[in-house]
Design an enzyme around this catalytic site. Structure first.
Site, mmCIF file in Angstrom:
data_model
loop_
_atom_site.group_PDB
_atom_site.id
_atom_site.type_symbol
_atom_site.label_atom_id
_atom_site.label_comp_id
_atom_site.label_asym_id
_atom_site.label_seq_id
_atom_site.Cartn_x
_atom_site.Cartn_y
_atom_site.Cartn_z
ATOM 1 N N SER A 55 0.907 -1.145 0.000
ATOM 2 C CA SER A 55 0.000 0.000 0.000
ATOM 3 C C SER A 55 0.942 1.189 0.000
ATOM 4 O O SER A 55 1.737 1.379 0.932
ATOM 5 C CB SER A 55 -0.875 -0.005 1.239
ATOM 6 O OG SER A 55 -1.719 1.115 1.207
ATOM 7 N N LYS B 87 11.299 3.711 -16.354
ATOM 8 C CA LYS B 87 10.609 2.457 -16.061
ATOM 9 C C LYS B 87 11.033 1.450 -17.128
ATOM 10 O O LYS B 87 11.114 1.795 -18.311
ATOM 11 C CB LYS B 87 9.098 2.699 -16.100
ATOM 12 C CG LYS B 87 8.269 1.676 -15.339
ATOM 13 C CD LYS B 87 6.937 2.263 -14.931
ATOM 14 C CE LYS B 87 5.996 1.214 -14.333
ATOM 15 N NZ LYS B 87 4.796 1.822 -13.756
ATOM 16 N N HIS C 284 2.963 -1.590 -16.917
ATOM 17 C CA HIS C 284 2.902 -1.647 -15.458
ATOM 18 C C HIS C 284 2.297 -2.969 -14.998
ATOM 19 O O HIS C 284 1.230 -3.367 -15.459
ATOM 20 C CB HIS C 284 2.075 -0.484 -14.899
ATOM 21 C CG HIS C 284 1.996 -0.504 -13.394
ATOM 22 N ND1 HIS C 284 2.881 0.195 -12.588
ATOM 23 C CD2 HIS C 284 1.167 -1.160 -12.534
ATOM 24 C CE1 HIS C 284 2.579 -0.029 -11.319
ATOM 25 N NE2 HIS C 284 1.548 -0.846 -11.257
ATOM 26 N N SER D 252 -5.755 15.226 26.111
ATOM 27 C CA SER D 252 -7.072 14.585 26.051
ATOM 28 C C SER D 252 -6.947 13.078 26.254
ATOM 29 O O SER D 252 -7.761 12.460 26.914
ATOM 30 C CB SER D 252 -7.754 14.847 24.701
ATOM 31 O OG SER D 252 -8.074 16.197 24.562
ATOM 32 N N GLU E 146 -2.168 11.382 11.652
ATOM 33 C CA GLU E 146 -2.370 10.078 12.257
ATOM 34 C C GLU E 146 -1.777 8.942 11.446
ATOM 35 O O GLU E 146 -1.440 7.892 11.993
ATOM 36 C CB GLU E 146 -3.864 9.847 12.495
ATOM 37 C CG GLU E 146 -4.502 10.796 13.506
ATOM 38 C CD GLU E 146 -4.776 12.195 12.972
ATOM 39 O OE1 GLU E 146 -4.658 12.393 11.740
ATOM 40 O OE2 GLU E 146 -5.101 13.089 13.763
ATOM 41 N N HIS F 101 -12.172 9.082 23.670
ATOM 42 C CA HIS F 101 -13.361 9.804 23.196
ATOM 43 C C HIS F 101 -14.249 8.920 22.328
ATOM 44 O O HIS F 101 -14.731 9.327 21.276
ATOM 45 C CB HIS F 101 -12.952 11.072 22.439
ATOM 46 C CG HIS F 101 -12.334 12.102 23.337
ATOM 47 N ND1 HIS F 101 -11.147 11.881 23.998
ATOM 48 C CD2 HIS F 101 -12.726 13.339 23.695
ATOM 49 C CE1 HIS F 101 -10.850 12.934 24.721
ATOM 50 N NE2 HIS F 101 -11.777 13.831 24.580
ATOM 51 N N ASP G 258 -19.216 17.952 21.583
ATOM 52 C CA ASP G 258 -18.359 18.194 20.416
ATOM 53 C C ASP G 258 -18.985 17.718 19.108
ATOM 54 O O ASP G 258 -18.581 18.144 18.026
ATOM 55 C CB ASP G 258 -16.984 17.551 20.613
ATOM 56 C CG ASP G 258 -15.997 18.526 21.264
ATOM 57 O OD1 ASP G 258 -16.205 19.752 21.139
ATOM 58 O OD2 ASP G 258 -15.029 18.061 21.874
#
Lengths: 983, 983
Positions: free
Chosen positions: B493, B613, B627, B711, B732, B782, B790
């Site tokens: 990935s 390539k 490819h 938090s 993240e 949370h 919120d």
């Protein structure tokens, strides 16, 4: 006495080919007139452009002209006011010359708009208007001697308006112009008007002729031929302009010697003098007075730029030259013809180029005036907007204290930005949240919701009480959601707004809406890679109407943001992603308005605004520790005292763009899949074929793909409808975010990539769920271990869990090409988020073309009166289930086979029936064991029969499809074993 | 005759203070000696640095010295070889002077390393070594007259090694040096050694003294005082150096007039002449011969740079001056004292600065020599590496054709890069895949797996047959997975490798491993925002050992990449994210080696390599459409013919860094939560407290947080163990990717953010699953609608589904602070990926400190013999379940309450028992209905009892916790109703 002063003795006046306010106010022009014998001034748009945009001398007048009003006055009015002021003043300075020479000299020329060169009537009207506006007898209106100009010239002269006919290159055209003058005078005579109150000059252009003919001559100068052409083109360089002018003068002479003229002259008519224009030498190899010295003679004017004036004063030779060398002049013109140079073409080209040469600076000047207008207009708004921002800040503090939570400081930092946008720059309609022909605002830094609510409330768009903030039932939620009609996409998971803004901007482009999209980001959220995915997409797609504003307040939740107030870091990054950038003080309203104005062009543009978190309240400003905290009542009172009351309540008048181009949707005819039963076609291919078919009848269908369109088969659509296909490259967050932006703008987007890579965008999918788009189809191909050799990284094994979890989602999973087409057709018509799961390998067609696949349905593929067990399968496993059925049947075990193509909503009724009628259910799926079809069936059936789940539960490897289905216990054999185990 | 030639008549020799190879080879030095009276040469490290790095004159010798070997010879050896060559040649040129003056003059000076200024023994050894190496009698070894230098000087002189004592500033130190000479000669006399075979000069520095004392004097020159100091500091500018030197000469004279010296002189001892050094004028206001003219006299040497030589030749005045102005000299020195200028401090400072002044160029020279060595060493490797790359290409083509699928062209583009890394630059050990004291390679562009397998195979690290590629059971999978022991993290990935590389680099830093981490990316994957999250993290954390190599082959899967071969786009981006960048031709091995060498310093560095390539095979190179396609056999044969056979098989010798600093883990004592029953503490806080406690006994515990540590409460750990806490800001994907990199490097990472924001990293979490880390804890705070005001964007409602789906994951969900601490403790000890879900609001403590929480367990909180129904809850809903129990009990309905804190694995036994013993089960959870605890329980129970799921099924709003639990049907009341509905 210098050469200039001697010219007049030879019948030639010299004029200056320049005019600026500085020349007038500094006394330079007056000095030239009084002491240096200057007898006239010409101007043109290029000259004014240099003067007005190159100096600040006009700015005060512009600012006064702009006034307090909005919108700005027409820039052409401003232009007229500026130039007629100069022209009038120049006329007054030259008036003594005019008076002394009884109207022969002392003129100032003002040109009509170059855009009128080919418009007779408009030229006449503008000339009249300008003549009236300047209101001086010694004004020349310049009209180009184009074909359209000729009747205008005649009419204006007839009316007694002095005309300087410009852009004359050919003798023929000069003669036509002279004829117009004669006719005008004759008409005046007939009408009983005095002939001595109208004047004209015919401006004959010089150096440009040489530039072009020299070029043509040089084409003919080459060492590569042995026989020299005759005449030798070398000897003719730099001679055509003068030759042409001398011959034109001969025409002039013929005219003034004619009886026709004499009759007019006797009545007081003034001679139409020849004016030599374009007299600066362009070729540095030539003499700098070459267009002055040979053209001296009676009834002529030479209009020169300063440089030529200075050169001639310094070393110009003066004698009657205009009638010298006429033989040579004729020889030159004949020579050109002999060499194949069509002088008629030359002069025609020059006339065109001459018009263009004035249009360009004229347009540039208008644009520059528009900029200045905007700037001054903005300035007048600053004071009011500052007060508005103060009111917004008061609202923010009050409502968060009332709510007892929220993000006041993050809202205060962008109060000025929001004020500038909502109350000045944005064209929007506070009465219509669903309007599309407006500018759009996306609050990417969703925690600053209070500032948005405050702006919507102040502007009159929302009437709800601000104190309802964060209370159940209020649309003023903690973070923006579409519960409030002004919110296009839910935000609050940072770094998502810009991708949505991309989608909105694309939809605007598709529908011909010239609206801009403003996206307000925080500096902290720029750490999210998704911001840069979106930035890349925007610049690759040239989304010039997109404006990102980064509120660089320098403080995150737990401390300083990584780059504090270093706006240059963000500027460099946006630049490296192909954006224009503007760095400003985000609390300086004037700077903001100017930046927003500049951002109207050349985007996508990022405005990097340096701000202070908590701005406006001394004890909050730039102070760490206040993120996401409301003030208590005492602190609130203190803050409100500091902010003060402004008494301002500014509502926003609706401004709509009024432009929208949408194709009407036709009813979509049902697809006709047209496969042969048993034909092996991958479901991903069926999906691709269906998309292409649907594209025809659904003009709002748009497709996005993450550089795998030849795997997902969106390439069929892409090839057929390239304008509705968006290559999103390997950036799945932006893929989904952009699709959402399109979805909330009336499009029906289908975004496709490998199922596993949709996990990259799960937060975007989650937020899309909270954004409740009318339609959003996500297609994940290459589901499960059945992809084979590529290995686990390419296998979608979590996708059913991901999409099932979403509230309100629809999850569809075809097993053959027919169902793939049908379910694709359904997907684009089903409201909300629809996930379509496709398979890599080809699978046999098992359904007939007529088969219908309702959402929430299933297909009982094998069933008999005495079914002992049930196999529930979907997608690739349907085929193994059918094989198992056959095999078990041979062993006397009758099994019902259900294709649960609608994974969510599930066909509970059919499953419950199977649960009632059979003794055990095996669910078999090419997905991780938890969260997929097995869970869904088990939870739905709620206890009536044992449910055995066959699914992938250990780490897959590379291998063939067959090996992997076997290895992971979801093959025909595994199903048989599971059934037998019930036994 | 010029002034220079006259000096000798006054007893002064002039030497030159410069030496370059060019001076020798061009004949310049010989000319100066023969014609211009030059009688000696001095050199120093600075002079050689200029000569060697500023010209190419030494390069040939350097290349020869480098030879074919690897690693490079020690740069100091190379330095010695270079300088002794020059010195020896210079000695030979000056030899006639030496011979003519019977050893009085004709010397060349060579300085020992400036790093030895404070090392007596080492100075002696190096001096001996250099004296032997040069092997010329007219060589002076330069030793600084530092305190450590004095005994070395004496010893060397005693041994008969000529010494030029350098860096003398004070009279006192000069006298000490003279004493050392006397003692050395006396010792020679005692040892019966001849005294006329050893020579010495004492180099006394001049201009630097004035520079410093003038500065101090200027501090005392000010118009702001009325009373002038005495003496007037102005009058003393530029006088101290000469005064000091004149006084030193008086010391010299006293010594040579002493009986002690006469006794030695009688035995043939040569006088130790005074040498004036640092004689170029620094202050342009002063005379350019001010350090020559006043210091002429017997037994002196003046060593000058060219400029001073030229100036003196031009206008120097020659007479005996050394003993002039002695009174003034004394007055100057006294004057300094009167003004408070401590001359002793001045000379001490100058000595230090003098050493530093040589260390800097010496070190720079060594670094520059290292660079050159590397370059020449590389050059010798190029041919071989080209062949290796060719072999790798052959392998790639062969194995993919054999497999019938794969990505040959994406592998071919980076064959040269991989060859350069694995067979040259990387320090690694092909015998030990688990070694940590090595450089690490991460193949972010995982589809190029074949090139990795080829490299591992060629180098001898993997013995598996390459033809097993993509076959079930082979570790050579389609994309890299840790099934192959050399793969640290699964890739495939795209855009994930760099984040993992960050984690590996952090682990290296924590463990003191000086290894570098190489991450190979494709240009296409740079569209992934995660790449830029990782890039930002790397530069913010100054991961200087991190090298990203971008294989810019310009072709993606479906067409050209967005920026084709525009390497500058990537360079600008990486720069804007704080990286050093190098753009090269990625097929030029020499350029690659050079770039890799440069990337050893000043990182993080991105090498942007322009490639093709399919490189190496004419019909693949730069051709779109290849490819992910293997060649057929015929095409393969053609490709192999093109590539040719090289006959090279290069194995890699183990190279390990041998450095690793790890704290031993102690046994972790069980936590003692220590809460009062009923005390209200949020589970997120219990988690934070536990982490801080665990940090003490677990040195490998590291914590990452996405700017929400106040938090999630990771702030407790962050404050206590700042070096093991990594602020990951709002990014993240990188948060999880970096945690994974740490996890596969022996750390126990805990990464925390809001549960909802972990969805941002789901693809990273998915791939972490495929990477099978020993430990990786993700904590989502949370969770659920219970966060309240919120609003939905901040509510984790998909997290249980996300984490449950992952094969092999553990999902824990505490309901009070005690269980939060206990489960945190368990989480860090549980293998694989553990998800811990925490809650925002405070909840009452219900468990005692002693309570144990096994993985896969549950707690039956309420149970009686006649339970009619069961409520299964977890986290926040446990408290509502208990309340419902109490309320129902009052109505006479007995309900069992189970806390299913271990959501996965689930405590099936306890649930089955409840299913058997009660008539219905209500599962209540603060999560979307599908994919969470309800599904888990339903699937686990498999039919024995009705299971009713209470969960969030409609879009949440902002509101209070209580309102939302009620609104979404997961409150006490809702539970009661569900129970009552069972009837």
């Amino acid at each position: 006495m210098n050469a200039l002063l001697k010219l007049v003795e030879h019948g030639q006046s010299y004029w200056i080919d320049n005019l600026t306010r500085r020349m007038i106010t500094s006394g330079e022009l007056e000095c030239r007139v009084r002491r240096e014998g200057l007898r006239g001034v010409t101007s043109n748009p290029q000259i004014f452009q240099k003067a007005i945009t190159g100096t600040k001398d006009y700015d005060e007048q512009i600012e006064n002209l702009v006034g307090g009003g909005r919108p700005c006055p027409d820039v052409r009015e401003i232009y007229e006011a500026l130039v007629t002021t100069d022209i009038r003043n120049a006329c007054d300075i030259l008036r003594p010359v005019y008076d002394d020479t009884s109207g022969l000299d002392g003129y100032v020329s003002l040109e009509v708009s170059p855009h009128l060169a080919h418009y007779t009537e408009a030229s006449i009207e503008q000339a009249r208007h300008l003549f009236r506006l300047v209101d001086r007898p010694n004004l020349f209106i310049k009209i180009p001697g184009t074909l359209a100009g000729l009747p205008a010239i005649e009419e204006l002269l007839f009316e007694g308006i002095n005309v300087n006919i410009t852009l004359l290159f050919s003798v023929e055209r000069y003669e036509a112009v002279a004829e117009a003058y004669l006719r005008a005078l004759e008409r005046r005579r007939e009408a009983g008007l005095p002939l001595d109150e109208v004047a004209s000059v015919a401006s004959f252009f010089l150096s440009r002729i040489d530039v072009l003919t020299d070029e043509l001559l040089r084409h003919r100068i080459t060492p590569e031929v042995t026989r020299r052409p005759e005449p030798d083109p070398k000897t003719m360089l730099g001679k055509s302009a003068i030759a042409n002018a001398k011959l034109a003068y001969q025409s002039f002479k013929r005219i003034i010697e004619s009886d026709r003229w004499k009759a007019l002259e006797d009545k007081g008519a003034r001679v139409q003098r020849m004016l030599w224009a374009s007299t600066s030498t362009k070729n540095p190899a030539y003499s700098d007075v070459m267009y002055v010295e040979p053209l001296i003679g009676p009834n002529t004017v030479n209009t020169m730029p300063e440089k030529t004036i200075d050169a001639f004063a310094d070393h110009g030779a003066v004698r009657d030259t205009i009638e010298e060398g006429l033989d040579e002049a004729n020889a030159v013109m004949n020579g050109l013809a002999k060499l194949g140079i069509d002088f008629g073409l030359v002069t025609a080209q020059l006339e065109n180029e001459g018009v263009q040469k004035f249009i360009e600076p004229y347009d540039a000047l208008m644009a520059s005036l528009a900029d200045k207008c905007q700037k001054y207009s903005n300035r007048r708004s600053v004071d009011l907007l500052q007060k508005v921002a103060r009111e917004l800040r008061r609202d923010v503090v009050t409502m968060t204290t009332e709510a007892g939570s929220g993000h006041p400081t993050s809202s205060l930092s962008c109060a000025d930005i929001v004020a500038a946008l909502f109350f000045h720059e944005m064209r929007w309609d506070p009465t219509d949240p669903s309007a599309r022909d407006v500018d759009t605002f996306v609050l990417s830094k969703g925690h600053a919701a209070p500032i948005l609510w405050a702006a919507l409330h102040q502007s009159g768009a929302c009437h709800e009480s601000l104190t309802s903030l964060r209370k159940l039932g209020s649309t003023f939620e903690g973070h923006p959601t579409p519960t409030n009609p002004w919110v296009k996409v839910a935000t609050g998971s940072l770094g998502q707004g810009l991708a949505a803004a991309n989608g909105i901007a694309l939809a605007n482009r598709l529908d011909g809406i010239p609206g801009r999209v403003y996206c307000l980001l925080g500096d902290g959220e720029c750490s999210e890679g998704s911001v840069w995915e979106a930035a890349q997409f925007a610049s690759l797609n040239k989304l010039s109407g997109l404006v990102a504003i980064v509120d660089v307040n320098g403080l995150g939740q737990t401390g300083p943001t990584p780059y504090g107030h270093r706006t240059e870091v963000f500027a460099r990054r946006f630049q490296s992603f192909g954006w224009s950038t503007i760095e400003i003080d985000g609390h300086d309203i004037e700077a903001l308005l100017d930046a927003l104005y500049r951002a109207r062009k050349g985007g996508p543009t990022a405005i990097i605004a340096k701000t202070e978190k908590g701005r406006g309240v001394s004890f909050l400003e730039g102070v760490h520790g206040w993120h996401g905290k409301a003030l208590d009542r005492e602190a609130m009172e203190k803050a409100l005292r500091e902010l003060g009351e402004t008494g301002v309540h500014m509502t926003v008048e609706p401004r709509r763009l009024g432009q929208i181009r949408r194709s009407e949707s036709e009813p979509v005819p049902p697809l006709k899949p047209g496969y042969r039963p048993g034909e092996k076609v991958a479901t991903r291919k069926g999906f691709g074929i269906a998309l292409e078919k649907l594209g025809e009848s659904m003009p709002d269908l748009v497709v996005l793909d993450g550089d795998v369109s030849n795997s997902t088969y969106t390439e069929f659509f892409a090839r057929r409808y390239p304008k509705r296909f968006f290559q999103s490259y390997i950036a799945e967050q932006n893929l989904v975010g952009t699709a959402l932006g399109l979805a909330v703008s009336g499009k029906v987007p289908v975004a496709a990539t490998f199922a596993c890579f949709l996990s990259r965008a799960y937060d975007f999918i989650r937020m899309a769920g909270h954004s409740r788009p009318p339609h959003l189809v996500l297609c994940g191909s290459h589901a499960g271990v059945s992809i084979g050799e590529d290995g686990p990284s390419q296998m979608g094994l979590e996708d059913l869990a991901m999409f099932r979890a979403l509230a309100g989602s629809t999850v569809l999973y075809p097993c053959d090409a027919v169902s793939a087409e049908r379910l694709t057709e359904l997907a684009v018509k089903t409201p909300g988020i629809v996930y379509l799961r496709t398979t890599r390998p080809s699978t046999p067609v098992i359904y007939s073309e007529a088969e219908d696949f309702p959402i929430g349905g299933s297909k009982v593929l094998r069933s008999g009166g005495n079914d002992r067990f049930t196999v529930v399968a979907a997608g690739i496993t349907v085929h193994d289930a059918l094989a198992a059925h056959d095999s078990l049947k041979q062993r006397g075990i009758s099994v019902r086979v259900i294709d649960a193509y609608s994974v969510k909503p599930l066909d509970v009724a059919t499953l419950e029936q199977a649960a009632r009628e059979t003794q055990g259910i095996v669910v078999v799926e090419d997905h991780w064991r938890d969260g997929g079809l097995g869970d869904a069936v088990a939870a739905a059936l709620n206890s009536t029969v044992p449910v055995h789940r066959l699914a992938v539960s250990k780490e897959p490897r590379s291998g063939t499809m067959e090996q992997l289905l076997e290895r992971h216990g979801i093959s025909r054999r595994a199903i048989e074993e599971a059934i037998l185990a019930f036994g």
